[in-house]
Design an enzyme around this catalytic site. Structure first.
Site, PDB file in Angstrom:
ATOM      1  NE  ARG A 156       1.883  12.455   9.621  1.00 24.15           N
ATOM      2  CZ  ARG A 156       2.314  13.540  10.261  1.00 24.15           C
ATOM      3  NH1 ARG A 156       2.526  14.631   9.577  1.00 24.15           N
ATOM      4  NH2 ARG A 156       2.537  13.527  11.550  1.00 24.15           N
ATOM      5  CB  VAL A 157      -1.039   8.144   2.650  1.00 21.73           C
ATOM      6  CG1 VAL A 157       0.118   9.021   2.210  1.00 21.73           C
ATOM      7  CG2 VAL A 157      -0.626   6.684   2.647  1.00 21.73           C
ATOM      8  CE  LYS A 173       1.973   5.499  10.553  1.00 13.66           C
ATOM      9  NZ  LYS A 173       0.995   6.148   9.632  1.00 13.66           N
ATOM     10  CG  HIS A 206     -16.875  22.755  23.107  1.00 17.75           C
ATOM     11  ND1 HIS A 206     -15.548  23.072  22.901  1.00 17.75           N
ATOM     12  CD2 HIS A 206     -17.163  23.191  24.357  1.00 17.75           C
ATOM     13  CE1 HIS A 206     -15.054  23.667  23.966  1.00 17.75           C
ATOM     14  NE2 HIS A 206     -16.016  23.764  24.869  1.00 17.75           N
ATOM     15  CB  CYS A 214      -2.734   1.583  10.406  1.00 22.87           C
ATOM     16  SG  CYS A 214      -2.259   1.237   8.744  1.00 22.87           S
ATOM     17  CE1 TYR A 270      -8.641  -0.647   5.454  1.00 17.14           C
ATOM     18  CE2 TYR A 270      -9.066   0.670   7.414  1.00 17.14           C
ATOM     19  CZ  TYR A 270      -8.411   0.493   6.211  1.00 17.14           C
ATOM     20  OH  TYR A 270      -7.542   1.450   5.759  1.00 17.14           O
ATOM     21  CE  LYS A 271     -10.604   4.432   5.292  1.00 18.52           C
ATOM     22  NZ  LYS A 271      -9.493   5.307   5.683  1.00 18.52           N
ATOM     23  NE  ARG A 326      -8.891   7.860  12.073  1.00 17.64           N
ATOM     24  CZ  ARG A 326      -9.831   8.777  11.816  1.00 17.64           C
ATOM     25  NH1 ARG A 326      -9.820   9.915  12.486  1.00 17.64           N
ATOM     26  NH2 ARG A 326     -10.770   8.566  10.926  1.00 17.64           N
ATOM     27  CE1 TYR A 332      -3.049  -3.120   1.021  1.00 17.84           C
ATOM     28  CE2 TYR A 332      -4.439  -1.226   0.619  1.00 17.84           C
ATOM     29  CZ  TYR A 332      -4.280  -2.594   0.734  1.00 17.84           C
ATOM     30  OH  TYR A 332      -5.362  -3.415   0.548  1.00 17.84           O
ATOM     31  CB  THR A 384       4.010   1.524  11.115  1.00 17.07           C
ATOM     32  OG1 THR A 384       3.417   2.413  10.170  1.00 17.07           O
ATOM     33  CG2 THR A 384       3.587   1.913  12.520  1.00 17.07           C
TER      34      THR A 384
HETATM   35  N1  SAJ Z   1     -13.268   4.207  12.474  1.00 15.24           N
HETATM   36  C1  SAJ Z   1     -14.360   4.278  13.326  1.00 15.24           C
HETATM   37  N2  SAJ Z   1     -14.822   5.505  13.704  1.00 15.24           N
HETATM   38  C2  SAJ Z   1     -14.221   6.656  13.265  1.00 15.24           C
HETATM   39  C3  SAJ Z   1     -13.095   6.557  12.414  1.00 15.24           C
HETATM   40  C4  SAJ Z   1     -12.637   5.323  12.021  1.00 15.24           C
HETATM   41  O1  SAJ Z   1     -14.935   3.258  13.728  1.00 15.24           O
HETATM   42  O2  SAJ Z   1     -14.701   7.724  13.619  1.00 15.24           O
HETATM   43  C5  SAJ Z   1     -12.763   2.884  12.064  1.00 15.24           C
HETATM   44  C6  SAJ Z   1     -12.826   2.674  10.567  1.00 15.24           C
HETATM   45  O3  SAJ Z   1     -14.090   2.185  10.177  1.00 15.24           O
HETATM   46  C7  SAJ Z   1     -11.730   1.638  10.360  1.00 15.24           C
HETATM   47  C8  SAJ Z   1     -10.712   2.007  11.418  1.00 15.24           C
HETATM   48  O4  SAJ Z   1     -11.384   2.798  12.380  1.00 15.24           O
HETATM   49  O5  SAJ Z   1     -12.215   0.342  10.623  1.00 15.24           O
HETATM   50  C9  SAJ Z   1      -9.494   2.769  10.878  1.00 15.24           C
HETATM   51  O6  SAJ Z   1      -9.927   3.654   9.878  1.00 15.24           O
HETATM   52  P1  SAJ Z   1      -9.211   5.097   9.728  1.00 15.24           P
HETATM   53  O7  SAJ Z   1      -9.799   5.802   8.600  1.00 15.24           O
HETATM   54  O8  SAJ Z   1      -9.239   5.771  11.030  1.00 15.24           O
HETATM   55  O9  SAJ Z   1      -7.671   4.767   9.500  1.00 15.24           O
HETATM   56  P2  SAJ Z   1      -6.815   4.016   8.382  1.00 15.24           P
HETATM   57  O10 SAJ Z   1      -6.303   2.786   9.043  1.00 15.24           O
HETATM   58  O11 SAJ Z   1      -7.479   3.856   7.070  1.00 15.24           O
HETATM   59  O12 SAJ Z   1      -5.635   5.094   8.224  1.00 15.24           O
HETATM   60  C10 SAJ Z   1      -4.969   5.487   9.394  1.00 15.24           C
HETATM   61  C11 SAJ Z   1      -4.753   6.988   9.321  1.00 15.24           C
HETATM   62  N3  SAJ Z   1      -4.237   7.473  10.572  1.00 15.24           N
HETATM   63  C12 SAJ Z   1      -4.893   8.476  11.204  1.00 15.24           C
HETATM   64  O13 SAJ Z   1      -5.936   8.942  10.762  1.00 15.24           O
HETATM   65  C13 SAJ Z   1      -4.265   8.983  12.460  1.00 15.24           C
HETATM   66  C14 SAJ Z   1      -3.743   7.287   8.230  1.00 15.24           C
HETATM   67  O14 SAJ Z   1      -3.398   8.665   8.248  1.00 15.24           O
HETATM   68  C15 SAJ Z   1      -2.493   6.471   8.452  1.00 15.24           C
HETATM   69  O15 SAJ Z   1      -1.495   6.755   7.473  1.00 15.24           O
HETATM   70  C16 SAJ Z   1      -2.866   5.009   8.381  1.00 15.24           C
HETATM   71  O16 SAJ Z   1      -3.756   4.763   9.476  1.00 15.24           O
HETATM   72  C17 SAJ Z   1      -1.622   4.183   8.493  1.00 15.24           C
HETATM   73  O17 SAJ Z   1      -1.273   3.571   7.441  1.00 15.24           O
HETATM   74  O18 SAJ Z   1      -0.974   4.229   9.524  1.00 15.24           O
END
Ligand code: SAJ
Length: 444
Positions: A156-157, A208, A246, A262, A318-319, A215, A11, A123
């Site tokens: 951090r994409v 990282k 807020h 991640c 997963y999303k 999150r 990726y 990572t």
């Molecule tokens: N999720 C929730 N509720 C939310 C946000 C996300 O349940 O409000 C879930 C999503 O459905 C998913 C999981 O969390 O299952 C992770 O999704 P995500 O969009 O938060 O993260 P990733 O894994 O697609 O990408 C993250 C990102 N990191 C952050 O936002 C801090 C990305 O910037 C990183 O580069 C990536 O991890 C990575 O490769 O580390």
């Protein structure tokens, strides 16, 4: 221009290698998976990521990208291999698995020459660059800092926006010494438009992990608020939307759990590095990991009055709007329901196969036809835009929706006599029973 050898074409490695090539660098992209190497040589991309196909084409057509199975001498080496977890329940917390990082480092070491630059992008647990990669590279007598440069720089994409964020995001570069950080930073300036900030390698590794742990903890908070909302009989989506007015509050969204390779993984790297200092991080992981079973309980409650119900599970990725089913909570929900004896049809808008290789339902209408309940597990656009009559001519046998992402307009579905449930929907389920309005055409 620099000759760059990128190890790991997943990726991150594949987009990075392609990006460097289109910027005029000579790039050798290396992967140990022979099928992947031959597919990429045919220009076939194994990742569903907007724009990646075109980027690979232009990189290949530029003549600057060559895909190989083994690294070759270069000016710079970038290690972008997976860093999964080793999960042994008897061992307690999952442990970082650095076998791919070690293998890539071992492959580079004999090629290393004075003046080279090595960058670890994977990572990794804090200290990996200094205490794992560095000694392996120094075995041939060269010294990091003195003879070659060594740095850490994670991406951090956001999957689904990789090509945009590879260019626009700020980067944190950590060197084993300032010269290493500077050299790595200079290399990224060939395509990074974001700010490039320098620090030491261990700090960069930890930053990282802090980003993704932040999150995960905040997703856990949203999930816990949805439990509280169920307990109090209020609507968590409404409460979060109001709270986020807020100026300094930004509560995330409840869901069926945390997936991907991640957010659900990286916090364990920090726990492993500081086990006695990370109670909150562990607890957040436990809250998020408990969500799939909670969703299965909700589904069971919704169909409790039906003998041998059939559940249509929508969304295995997963999303939203990605095809990645790795570490997906949706898959856990389906597994738990099936273990409990339910018949579950699993559909995804983008992915074709579950992680175990079984084929997913290909047609949504067929998946929904005759089902007793529909559980939305991933908020793909296709599902957000579903209309109550989507179930097709035969339709669902019972009109029950469990929307774990709060991604459909429940009131519209209720108008079509669907009972709509979701996580933390206390009041929406109790105070606002589905209203039947005469004159609305029956959906099916
Ligand atoms: N999720 C929730 N509720 C939310 C946000 C996300 O349940 O409000 C879930 C999503 O459905 C998913 C999981 O969390 O299952 C992770 O999704 P995500 O969009 O938060 O993260 P990733 O894994 O697609 O990408 C993250 C990102 N990191 C952050 O936002 C801090 C990305 O910037 C990183 O580069 C990536 O991890 C990575 O490769 O580390």
């Amino acid at each position: 221009m620099t000759k760059i050898c990128v190890l790991g074409l997943g990726y991150i490695g594949l987009p990075s290698a392609s990006m460097f090539a289109t910027q005029g660098h000579e790039v050798i992209g290396v992967d140990v998976n022979p099928e992947l190497v031959s597919a990429l040589r045919q220009g076939e991309v194994h990742i569903q990521e907007p724009g990646l196909n075109m980027l690979l084409q232009s990189a290949t057509q530029s003549g600057n990208l060559r895909v190989e199975s083994a690294p070759e001498r270069a000016d710079a080496y970038i290690i972008a291999v997976p860093t999964p977890l080793e999960r042994h329940p008897e061992m307690g917390a999952p442990r970082p698995d650095l076998r791919h990082v070690r293998a890539a480092t071992k492959a580079i070491a004999p090629l290393l020459e004075a003046g080279n630059l090595v960058i670890l992008e994977s990572t990794s647990p804090p200290g990996t660059t200094v205490h794992v990669v560095r000694p392996m590279l120094e075995r041939n007598g060269l010294r990091a800092g003195r003879d070659f440069s060594l740095a850490y720089c994670a991406e951090r994409v956001l999957p689904g926006r990789i090509l945009i964020e590879l260019v626009t995001n700020d980067r944190i570069v950590g060197g084993i010494d300032p010269v290493s950080a500077q050299r790595a930073g200079d290399l990224y300036t060939s395509f990074v438009e974001g700010q490039i900030m320098m620090t030491d390698a261990t700090t960069a590794e930890t930053v990282k992990l802090m980003e993704n742990t932040y999150r995960d903890v905040n997703i856990a908070l949203a999930n816990e608020f949805s439990r509280v909302a169920d307990h109090l009989g209020i609507d968590v989506s409404e409460a979060i939307a109001l709270a986020n007015h807020h100026p300094r509050v930004d509560i995330l969204r409840p869901g069926p759990g945390v997936g991907g390779h991640c957010i659900a993984v990286d916090p364990w790297f920090i726990v492993d590095a500081a086990p006695d200092e990370t109670r909150l991080i562990r607890t957040a992981r436990a809250v998020n990991d408990a969500q799939p079973a909670r969703v299965a309980d909700l589904v069971a409650a919704v169909v409790a009055d039906i003998d041998h119900p059939t559940i249509a599970a929508l969304g295995m990725a997963y999303k939203a709007d990605v095809d990645d089913v790795r570490e997906s909570p949706s898959v856990d929900v389906v597994r738990i329901l099936r273990e409990r004896g339910y018949t579950v049809r699993a559909h995804d808008a983008l992915a074709r196969q579950a992680p175990d290789g079984t084929m997913l339902e290909a047609d949504l209408t067929t998946t929904l036809g005759g089902a007793d309940a529909m559980v939305i597990l991933t908020d793909h656009t296709m599902y957000r835009e579903l209309e109550p009559w989507s179930a097709g001519p035969s339709g669902m046998r019972h009109r029950r929706v469990i929307d774990t992402r709060a991604c459909i307009d429940g009131s519209r579905w209720q108008l079509s006599e669907f009972a709509v449930h979701s996580l933390g929907a206390g009041r929406r389920t109790v105070d606002r029973p589905p209203s039947t309005v005469s004159g609305i055409p029956h959906p099916i």
